[in-house]
Design a protein around this motif. Structure first.
Motif, PDB file in Angstrom:
ATOM      1  N   ARG A   7       1.284   1.713  -0.797  1.00  0.00           N
ATOM      2  CA  ARG A   7       1.004   2.631  -2.131  1.00  0.00           C
ATOM      3  C   ARG A   7       0.948   4.026  -2.924  1.00  0.00           C
ATOM      4  NH1 ARG A   7      -3.544  -0.068  -1.747  1.00  0.00           N
ATOM      5  NH2 ARG A   7      -5.213   0.375  -2.101  1.00  0.00           N
ATOM      6  N   CYS A  49      -1.470  -4.460  -4.657  1.00  0.00           N
ATOM      7  CA  CYS A  49      -1.303  -3.858  -5.590  1.00  0.00           C
ATOM      8  C   CYS A  49       0.279  -2.747  -4.358  1.00  0.00           C
ATOM      9  CB  CYS A  49      -3.072  -2.784  -4.823  1.00  0.00           C
ATOM     10  SG  CYS A  49      -3.598  -2.712  -6.360  1.00  0.00           S
ATOM     11  N   SER A  72      -3.136  -1.369 -12.332  1.00  0.00           N
ATOM     12  CA  SER A  72      -4.256  -1.381 -11.237  1.00  0.00           C
ATOM     13  C   SER A  72      -4.479  -2.714 -10.968  1.00  0.00           C
ATOM     14  CB  SER A  72      -5.666  -0.591 -12.047  1.00  0.00           C
ATOM     15  OG  SER A  72      -5.987  -1.904 -13.542  1.00  0.00           O
ATOM     16  N   THR A  73      -4.918  -3.323 -10.612  1.00  0.00           N
ATOM     17  CA  THR A  73      -5.557  -5.218 -10.421  1.00  0.00           C
ATOM     18  C   THR A  73      -6.948  -5.013 -10.057  1.00  0.00           C
ATOM     19  OG1 THR A  73      -5.721  -5.107  -7.979  1.00  0.00           O
ATOM     20  CG2 THR A  73      -3.090  -5.554  -9.363  1.00  0.00           C
ATOM     21  N   HIS A  81      -8.535  -2.220  -8.460  1.00  0.00           N
ATOM     22  CA  HIS A  81      -7.311  -1.467  -7.589  1.00  0.00           C
ATOM     23  C   HIS A  81      -6.308  -0.652  -7.920  1.00  0.00           C
ATOM     24  CE1 HIS A  81     -10.448  -3.409  -5.152  1.00  0.00           C
ATOM     25  NE2 HIS A  81     -10.194  -5.096  -5.997  1.00  0.00           N
ATOM     26  N   ALA A  83      -2.877   0.453  -8.174  1.00  0.00           N
ATOM     27  CA  ALA A  83      -1.761   0.811  -7.076  1.00  0.00           C
ATOM     28  C   ALA A  83      -1.050   1.456  -8.006  1.00  0.00           C
ATOM     29  CB  ALA A  83      -1.136  -0.622  -8.070  1.00  0.00           C
ATOM     30  N   LEU A 282      -4.413  -8.291 -13.986  1.00  0.00           N
ATOM     31  CA  LEU A 282      -3.651  -6.882 -13.383  1.00  0.00           C
ATOM     32  C   LEU A 282      -3.358  -5.962 -14.928  1.00  0.00           C
ATOM     33  CD1 LEU A 282      -0.629  -6.172 -11.245  1.00  0.00           C
ATOM     34  CD2 LEU A 282       0.100  -5.872 -14.227  1.00  0.00           C
ATOM     35  N   TYR A 284      -1.082  -2.744 -16.817  1.00  0.00           N
ATOM     36  CA  TYR A 284      -0.469  -2.233 -16.698  1.00  0.00           C
ATOM     37  C   TYR A 284       0.362  -1.332 -17.876  1.00  0.00           C
ATOM     38  CZ  TYR A 284       2.152  -6.126 -18.614  1.00  0.00           C
ATOM     39  OH  TYR A 284       2.414  -6.606 -20.187  1.00  0.00           O
TER      40      TYR A 284
END
Length: 340
Positions: A7, A49, A72-73, A81, A83, A282, A284
């Motif tokens: 990533r 990610c 992100s997650t 985390h 992504a 997650l 987005y």
């Protein structure tokens, strides 16, 4: 298109050799166990990610145009985390995605006892947006009365444009902006007009919209009741299904709270995916423009098709990841009725 090494190519942090991504990474604890690997939940979230970033890069690249995103997650301990962070601080027209912040401002007033969901507002002929999205323009019987709750349901599920004006009757534009600034979102603002109770939906950034959804599920924006109310509207079967949720079953769609916006050549969507227990996994925020076909507001628009493919990939990448256990929102049940 070949899978990128990791990533970091999307995050703009340089390219490193990532064995997991290069070899088709182990993204979930179940897959890791089957392969005999000892992978923690946090490591699985990081691995997911990489898969998410690859999907974003692949499908946005195929769709073309301009993309801004923040994705992100999160691990069970609450560690986030990243992504994708791609032009995520650019201030953009948020379109109907900003109906979520508008609803947050209205529900903030509900939580403070200034208005109530069962309070009635007038649907006059003058307030109807004649060519917009939604149902109020199709009614044909005015004046009439609806509740604030009814207006919010129309605002967030079928994205009714007249419901924006109905929301403005109980939360004027300047007050909405003040509430959002106080909650930490200075770039997520509606655009006032001469009538104080009306406004254009205004601006946000991919990062702020991402962070707003995270603050919502963390209980930092609204009461528990108002938070669940809002999320259940966004997860409902009649909420937007052309984008991220398109290639999902009804049970899977119930685990995705999403809101899309479209105008001219812009096609945006933002939301949260939950695990099977209702814990957020997650987040987005996807803003797209310049893909062509400005008059195509359907599922075949290139950016909308790209989001549908991303949505399937995102969900598959996090389907077995456990979310933040301190924050759970029971998945709403859906049982069709034949009347009666």
């Amino acid at each position: 298109m070949e899978r990128p090494l990791n990533r970091r190519t999307v995050l703009g942090l340089g390219v490193g050799a990532a064995a997991a991504a290069a070899s088709g990474l182990i993204a979930t604890p179940a897959q890791a166990e089957e392969a005999g690997a000892d992978v923690t939940a946090a490591e699985s979230a990081v691995a997911a990610c990489d898969s998410i970033a690859w999907s974003y890069q692949r499908h946005s690249g195929r769709a073309g145009g301009k993309w801004n995103a923040h994705i992100s997650t999160v691990s069970p301990d609450g560690t986030r985390h990243l992504a994708v962070s791609h032009g995520s601080d650019e201030v953009l027209q948020a379109l109907s995605v900003n109906k979520v912040p508008v609803a947050v401002a209205v529900l903030d007033k509900v939580d403070r006892g200034l208005i109530s969901l069962d309070q009635q507002v007038e649907v006059s002929a003058a307030i109807i947006i004649p060519d917009g999205d939604g149902m109020f323009r199709l009614d044909g019987a005015y004046p009439s009365m609806v509740t604030v709750g009814h207006a919010l349901a129309a605002l967030l599920t079928i994205s009714d444009d007249t419901a924006v004006r109905l929301s403005g009757l109980v939360a004027p534009a300047l007050e909405i902006n003040e509430i959002l600034v106080a909650k930490g979102f200075p770039n997520t603002q509606v655009e006032p007009v001469a009538n104080p109770n009306r406004f254009y939906l205004g601006t946000s950034t991919p990062r702020e919209m991402h962070d707003l959804f995270n603050a919502l599920v963390a209980g930092e924006l609204l009461s528990a009741g108002s938070t669940e109310y809002l999320l259940n509207l966004l997860r409902s079967p009649i909420a937007f299904t052309d984008g991220v949720r398109r290639n999902m079953s009804s049970d899977e769609r119930a685990r995705v709270a999403t809101k899309a916006g479209w105008l001219n050549d812009e096609r945006h969507e933002a939301g949260i995916m939950f695990d099977s227990a209702g814990a957020p996994v997650l987040t987005y925020s996807l803003f797209a423009s310049g893909q062509g076909q400005p008059g195509n507001y359907g599922a075949t628009h290139p950016a909308v098709e790209a989001r549908a493919r991303m949505g399937r990939d995102f969900f598959d990448g996090i389907v077995e990841l456990p979310g933040v256990r301190a924050e759970t929102f029971p998945i709403p049940e859906y049982e069709p009725s034949n009347g009666g």
